[in-house]
Design a protein around this motif. Structure first.
Motif, mmCIF file in Angstrom:
data_model
loop_
_atom_site.group_PDB
_atom_site.id
_atom_site.type_symbol
_atom_site.label_atom_id
_atom_site.label_comp_id
_atom_site.label_asym_id
_atom_site.label_seq_id
_atom_site.Cartn_x
_atom_site.Cartn_y
_atom_site.Cartn_z
ATOM 1 N N THR A 156 0.834 -1.203 0.000
ATOM 2 C CA THR A 156 0.000 0.000 0.000
ATOM 3 C C THR A 156 0.866 1.249 0.000
ATOM 4 O O THR A 156 0.622 2.208 -0.742
ATOM 5 C CB THR A 156 -0.919 0.007 1.234
ATOM 6 O OG1 THR A 156 -1.756 -1.151 1.207
ATOM 7 C CG2 THR A 156 -1.798 1.246 1.252
ATOM 8 N N MET A 157 1.888 1.244 0.859
ATOM 9 C CA MET A 157 2.783 2.404 0.927
ATOM 10 C C MET A 157 3.488 2.640 -0.407
ATOM 11 O O MET A 157 3.624 3.781 -0.853
ATOM 12 C CB MET A 157 3.817 2.194 2.038
ATOM 13 C CG MET A 157 3.250 2.218 3.435
ATOM 14 S SD MET A 157 4.525 1.934 4.689
ATOM 15 C CE MET A 157 3.559 2.096 6.191
ATOM 16 N N ALA A 158 3.939 1.557 -1.047
ATOM 17 C CA ALA A 158 4.643 1.684 -2.320
ATOM 18 C C ALA A 158 3.749 2.312 -3.385
ATOM 19 O O ALA A 158 4.171 3.197 -4.145
ATOM 20 C CB ALA A 158 5.139 0.320 -2.781
ATOM 21 N N ALA A 159 2.495 1.853 -3.444
ATOM 22 C CA ALA A 159 1.562 2.410 -4.435
ATOM 23 C C ALA A 159 1.224 3.857 -4.118
ATOM 24 O O ALA A 159 1.130 4.701 -5.027
ATOM 25 C CB ALA A 159 0.295 1.558 -4.478
ATOM 26 N N ASP A 160 1.057 4.175 -2.825
ATOM 27 C CA ASP A 160 0.707 5.544 -2.435
ATOM 28 C C ASP A 160 1.865 6.506 -2.659
ATOM 29 O O ASP A 160 1.655 7.686 -2.978
ATOM 30 C CB ASP A 160 0.269 5.579 -0.968
ATOM 31 C CG ASP A 160 -1.106 4.968 -0.763
ATOM 32 O OD1 ASP A 160 -1.844 4.819 -1.762
ATOM 33 O OD2 ASP A 160 -1.438 4.628 0.382
ATOM 34 N N VAL A 161 3.097 6.028 -2.480
ATOM 35 C CA VAL A 161 4.256 6.890 -2.713
ATOM 36 C C VAL A 161 4.290 7.356 -4.164
ATOM 37 O O VAL A 161 4.593 8.515 -4.462
ATOM 38 C CB VAL A 161 5.562 6.155 -2.340
ATOM 39 C CG1 VAL A 161 6.771 6.866 -2.951
ATOM 40 C CG2 VAL A 161 5.723 6.086 -0.824
ATOM 41 N N LEU A 162 3.950 6.467 -5.079
ATOM 42 C CA LEU A 162 3.954 6.837 -6.495
ATOM 43 C C LEU A 162 2.957 7.952 -6.780
ATOM 44 O O LEU A 162 3.253 8.891 -7.528
ATOM 45 C CB LEU A 162 3.627 5.624 -7.367
ATOM 46 C CG LEU A 162 4.730 4.585 -7.556
ATOM 47 C CD1 LEU A 162 4.224 3.440 -8.424
ATOM 48 C CD2 LEU A 162 5.968 5.215 -8.188
ATOM 49 N N HIS A 163 1.761 7.851 -6.161
ATOM 50 C CA HIS A 163 0.724 8.847 -6.448
ATOM 51 C C HIS A 163 0.904 10.110 -5.616
ATOM 52 O O HIS A 163 0.961 11.221 -6.157
ATOM 53 C CB HIS A 163 -0.662 8.254 -6.186
ATOM 54 C CG HIS A 163 -1.768 9.235 -6.429
ATOM 55 N ND1 HIS A 163 -2.162 9.613 -7.693
ATOM 56 C CD2 HIS A 163 -2.549 9.943 -5.566
ATOM 57 C CE1 HIS A 163 -3.146 10.498 -7.610
ATOM 58 N NE2 HIS A 163 -3.395 10.715 -6.336
ATOM 59 N N VAL A 164 1.005 9.949 -4.301
ATOM 60 C CA VAL A 164 1.064 11.112 -3.412
ATOM 61 C C VAL A 164 2.434 11.782 -3.467
ATOM 62 O O VAL A 164 2.554 13.005 -3.546
ATOM 63 C CB VAL A 164 0.738 10.698 -1.960
ATOM 64 C CG1 VAL A 164 0.835 11.898 -1.027
ATOM 65 C CG2 VAL A 164 -0.653 10.088 -1.886
ATOM 66 N N GLY A 165 3.490 10.956 -3.421
ATOM 67 C CA GLY A 165 4.831 11.514 -3.380
ATOM 68 C C GLY A 165 5.360 11.964 -4.719
ATOM 69 O O GLY A 165 6.012 13.006 -4.826
ATOM 70 N N LEU A 166 5.065 11.183 -5.769
ATOM 71 C CA LEU A 166 5.629 11.477 -7.088
ATOM 72 C C LEU A 166 4.601 12.006 -8.079
ATOM 73 O O LEU A 166 4.949 12.374 -9.198
ATOM 74 C CB LEU A 166 6.291 10.213 -7.665
ATOM 75 C CG LEU A 166 7.415 9.611 -6.814
ATOM 76 C CD1 LEU A 166 7.963 8.351 -7.484
ATOM 77 C CD2 LEU A 166 8.526 10.627 -6.576
ATOM 78 N N GLY A 167 3.325 12.014 -7.674
ATOM 79 C CA GLY A 167 2.294 12.565 -8.542
ATOM 80 C C GLY A 167 1.919 11.709 -9.732
ATOM 81 O O GLY A 167 1.353 12.209 -10.714
ATOM 82 N N VAL A 168 2.217 10.416 -9.679
ATOM 83 C CA VAL A 168 1.871 9.524 -10.790
ATOM 84 C C VAL A 168 0.361 9.251 -10.763
ATOM 85 O O VAL A 168 -0.172 8.820 -9.742
ATOM 86 C CB VAL A 168 2.646 8.195 -10.690
ATOM 87 C CG1 VAL A 168 2.234 7.248 -11.810
ATOM 88 C CG2 VAL A 168 4.143 8.448 -10.716
ATOM 89 N N PRO A 169 -0.359 9.464 -11.843
ATOM 90 C CA PRO A 169 -1.811 9.199 -11.877
ATOM 91 C C PRO A 169 -2.111 7.729 -11.579
ATOM 92 O O PRO A 169 -1.330 6.845 -11.938
ATOM 93 C CB PRO A 169 -2.216 9.573 -13.306
ATOM 94 C CG PRO A 169 -1.151 10.517 -13.770
ATOM 95 C CD PRO A 169 0.116 10.043 -13.125
ATOM 96 N N TYR A 170 -3.272 7.470 -10.961
ATOM 97 C CA TYR A 170 -3.639 6.100 -10.612
ATOM 98 C C TYR A 170 -3.743 5.204 -11.842
ATOM 99 O O TYR A 170 -3.381 4.028 -11.797
ATOM 100 C CB TYR A 170 -4.968 6.084 -9.854
ATOM 101 C CG TYR A 170 -4.871 6.591 -8.435
ATOM 102 C CD1 TYR A 170 -3.966 6.031 -7.533
ATOM 103 C CD2 TYR A 170 -5.685 7.633 -7.986
ATOM 104 C CE1 TYR A 170 -3.878 6.488 -6.234
ATOM 105 C CE2 TYR A 170 -5.606 8.096 -6.681
ATOM 106 C CZ TYR A 170 -4.707 7.528 -5.810
ATOM 107 O OH TYR A 170 -4.614 7.996 -4.523
ATOM 108 N N ALA A 171 -4.227 5.754 -12.942
ATOM 109 C CA ALA A 171 -4.346 4.951 -14.167
ATOM 110 C C ALA A 171 -2.969 4.496 -14.649
ATOM 111 O O ALA A 171 -2.794 3.357 -15.101
ATOM 112 C CB ALA A 171 -5.046 5.751 -15.259
ATOM 113 N N VAL A 172 -1.980 5.384 -14.518
ATOM 114 C CA VAL A 172 -0.630 5.051 -14.959
ATOM 115 C C VAL A 172 -0.003 4.008 -14.036
ATOM 116 O O VAL A 172 0.600 3.030 -14.494
ATOM 117 C CB VAL A 172 0.246 6.319 -15.017
ATOM 118 C CG1 VAL A 172 1.700 5.954 -15.334
ATOM 119 C CG2 VAL A 172 -0.296 7.295 -16.043
ATOM 120 N N SER A 173 -0.143 4.204 -12.706
ATOM 121 C CA SER A 173 0.446 3.249 -11.768
ATOM 122 C C SER A 173 -0.243 1.896 -11.858
ATOM 123 O O SER A 173 0.401 0.845 -11.745
ATOM 124 C CB SER A 173 0.370 3.783 -10.332
ATOM 125 O OG SER A 173 -0.961 4.053 -9.944
#
Length: 267
Positions: A88-105
């Motif tokens: 969960t943390m790894a996925a959230d870091v991509l979106h919250v920390g790096l701004g990667v859209p959920y569709a992309v991740s």
């Protein structure tokens, strides 16, 4: 490391559970608890501290799991729970920390999962959880598990937030999608491996969506119970379920030959 546990050589016994009804119940509980536990710690403490600590605890749990002679519910499900929290943390870091859209991740993690399956198949010619009888296969297994948790987290947030279904709507949708493989398998008795892994991926957004529905504030479509209380409640359920499975496993081991349970030669 002894010769019996060297990568690619047979282990004494399978160290992962068969996917019976109890397996799916505990799996959904761990996915929900992983989601809210991650949210609680990340929003209560500094993420720069929490994420590395979660990773270290995950590594310890996996080492304990790999050192087991056979399947032990407490060891296995503790490792699975930590995979859920860190995934969960790894996925959230991509979106919250790096701004990667959920569709992309979501697409990215799905691609990684496909690659893991491909390499696993090319190497072992099987993806069956009933044949996790070597350390190498178990490494592939846990790599798959980790990726499915990250994928499921991203997919659940994508449907709930980006697509506007909300947490409850996403939970209901994933519940239906989760049930489809089971219906297909019991109706046809075919594609057991494919239906298992499809359902396995779906358990992550399923459990996480309902857990978020309870935990999130009303302005985000939740019941505002809070991630801390939801995590605590799920942890109690988790302890009861794993305790029950441990008692059942001990009863089974007493009735099976030592070479099947990994206790042959043990003190």
């Amino acid at each position: 490391m002894t010769s019996s546990t060297r990568i690619g050589t047979p282990t004494r016994a399978q160290r992962v559970p068969d996917p019976d009804g109890a397996f799916w119940v505990v799996k959904v509980v761990t996915t929900g608890m992983g989601e809210t536990t991650s949210d609680f710690f990340v929003h209560t403490f500094a993420p720069e501290l929490v994420v590395p600590v979660a990773f270290v605890v995950l590594m310890i749990a996996l080492v304990v799991q790999f050192r087991a002679r056979a399947y032990h519910p407490a060891r296995y499900w503790t490792a699975a729970l930590m995979v859920s929290v860190f995934g969960t943390m790894a996925a959230d870091v991509l979106h919250v920390g790096l701004g990667v859209p959920y569709a992309v991740s979501t697409t990215g993690f799905a691609t990684v999962l496909a690659i893991v399956f491909l390499v696993w198949w090319v190497s072992e010619r099987t993806l069956s959880v009933h044949e996790i009888t070597t350390t190498r296969r178990e490494l592939f297994y846990w790599a798959t598990v980790m990726t499915t948790f990250a994928l499921g987290t991203a997919a659940g947030d994508w449907t709930a937030m980006s697509l506007g279904l909300g947490y409850l709507g996403s939970g209901v949708m994933f519940l239906v999608v989760f049930a489809v493989p089971g219906v297909v398998y019991f109706a046809t008795r075919r594609a057991a491996i494919a239906t298992f892994w499809f359902a396995y991926v779906m358990t992550r957004p399923l459990g996480a969506s309902f857990a978020d529905w309870f935990a999130m504030p009303g302005v985000r479509g939740g019941l505002d119970v809070g991630p801390g209380p939801v995590s605590a409640a799920l942890f109690v359920v988790f302890l009861v379920l794993v305790g029950t499975l441990t008692i059942r496993a001990r009863s089974v081991r007493r009735d099976r030959p030592a070479y099947l349970t990994g206790t042959e030669g043990a003190a």
